[in-house]
Design a protein around this motif. Sequence first.
Motif, PDB file in Angstrom:
ATOM      1  N   LEU A  47       1.832   3.166   0.971  1.00 24.57           N
ATOM      2  CA  LEU A  47       0.653   2.423   0.470  1.00 24.57           C
ATOM      3  C   LEU A  47       0.922   1.971  -1.032  1.00 24.57           C
ATOM      4  CD1 LEU A  47      -0.020   4.986   2.290  1.00 24.57           C
ATOM      5  CD2 LEU A  47      -2.031   5.281   1.033  1.00 24.57           C
ATOM      6  N   ASN A  48       0.723   0.571  -1.052  1.00 22.33           N
ATOM      7  CA  ASN A  48       1.076   0.012  -2.488  1.00 22.33           C
ATOM      8  C   ASN A  48       0.011  -0.002  -3.416  1.00 22.33           C
ATOM      9  OD1 ASN A  48       1.524  -1.690  -4.662  1.00 22.33           O
ATOM     10  ND2 ASN A  48       2.889  -3.316  -3.111  1.00 22.33           N
ATOM     11  N   LEU A  49      -0.067   0.730  -4.422  1.00 20.38           N
ATOM     12  CA  LEU A  49      -1.141   0.971  -5.516  1.00 20.38           C
ATOM     13  C   LEU A  49      -1.519  -0.169  -6.245  1.00 20.38           C
ATOM     14  CD1 LEU A  49      -0.210   4.541  -6.631  1.00 20.38           C
ATOM     15  CD2 LEU A  49      -1.795   4.058  -4.848  1.00 20.38           C
ATOM     16  N   ASN A  50      -0.500  -1.181  -6.244  1.00 18.77           N
ATOM     17  CA  ASN A  50      -0.930  -2.470  -6.718  1.00 18.77           C
ATOM     18  C   ASN A  50      -1.619  -3.609  -6.327  1.00 18.77           C
ATOM     19  OD1 ASN A  50       0.309  -1.856  -9.318  1.00 18.77           O
ATOM     20  ND2 ASN A  50       1.893  -3.185  -8.960  1.00 18.77           N
ATOM     21  N   ASN A  51      -1.479  -3.591  -4.883  1.00 16.19           N
ATOM     22  CA  ASN A  51      -2.099  -4.778  -4.087  1.00 16.19           C
ATOM     23  C   ASN A  51      -3.085  -3.904  -2.823  1.00 16.19           C
ATOM     24  OD1 ASN A  51      -0.149  -4.144  -1.999  1.00 16.19           O
ATOM     25  ND2 ASN A  51       1.068  -6.003  -2.539  1.00 16.19           N
ATOM     26  N   GLY A  52      -2.908  -2.717  -2.786  1.00 16.37           N
ATOM     27  CA  GLY A  52      -3.494  -2.218  -1.385  1.00 16.37           C
ATOM     28  C   GLY A  52      -2.984  -2.200  -0.232  1.00 16.37           C
ATOM     29  N   ARG A  54      -0.653  -1.379   2.969  1.00 20.37           N
ATOM     30  CA  ARG A  54      -0.535  -0.451   3.746  1.00 20.37           C
ATOM     31  C   ARG A  54       0.424  -0.795   4.877  1.00 20.37           C
ATOM     32  NH1 ARG A  54      -4.514   4.102   2.645  1.00 20.37           N
ATOM     33  NH2 ARG A  54      -3.783   5.011   4.662  1.00 20.37           N
TER      34      ARG A  54
END
Length: 129
Positions: A47-52, A54
């Motif tokens: 899960l990328n917390l910068n761009n959402g 998954r």
Amino acid sequence: MMRILCKSKIHRATVTEANLNYEGSLTLDPLLMEAAGLVPFEQVHVLNLNNGARFETYLIEGERGSGTVCVNGAAARLVQVGDPVIVLAYALVPEDELADFIARIVFVDEHNRVVRVEVAKVLQEAQVS
């Protein structure tokens, strides 16, 4: 009945590389894998917390002690070096084993070094019916 439970979480690791030309996978420092109870070729969700973004992929070992978190293949388009990510792995757990199931949560610093590992019992005995 089987339940799908989160068994391992590496919280807020930092992407160190993105290699579009590799066949696919997520390269991790073996120290991170061991702390989270993960093995090579195990399926994970990222899960990328910068761009959402998954995505799911599988693990391969990088260099021990390197702090490597390298997204390979097509998924490399979903991250940038420096992005914070969460790496999750799940397990199928029989209903009668829920009371004994323990999840591992690995917290890392800005260099992907393990700061602490927490274990969480999913259910208390009284909650299992």
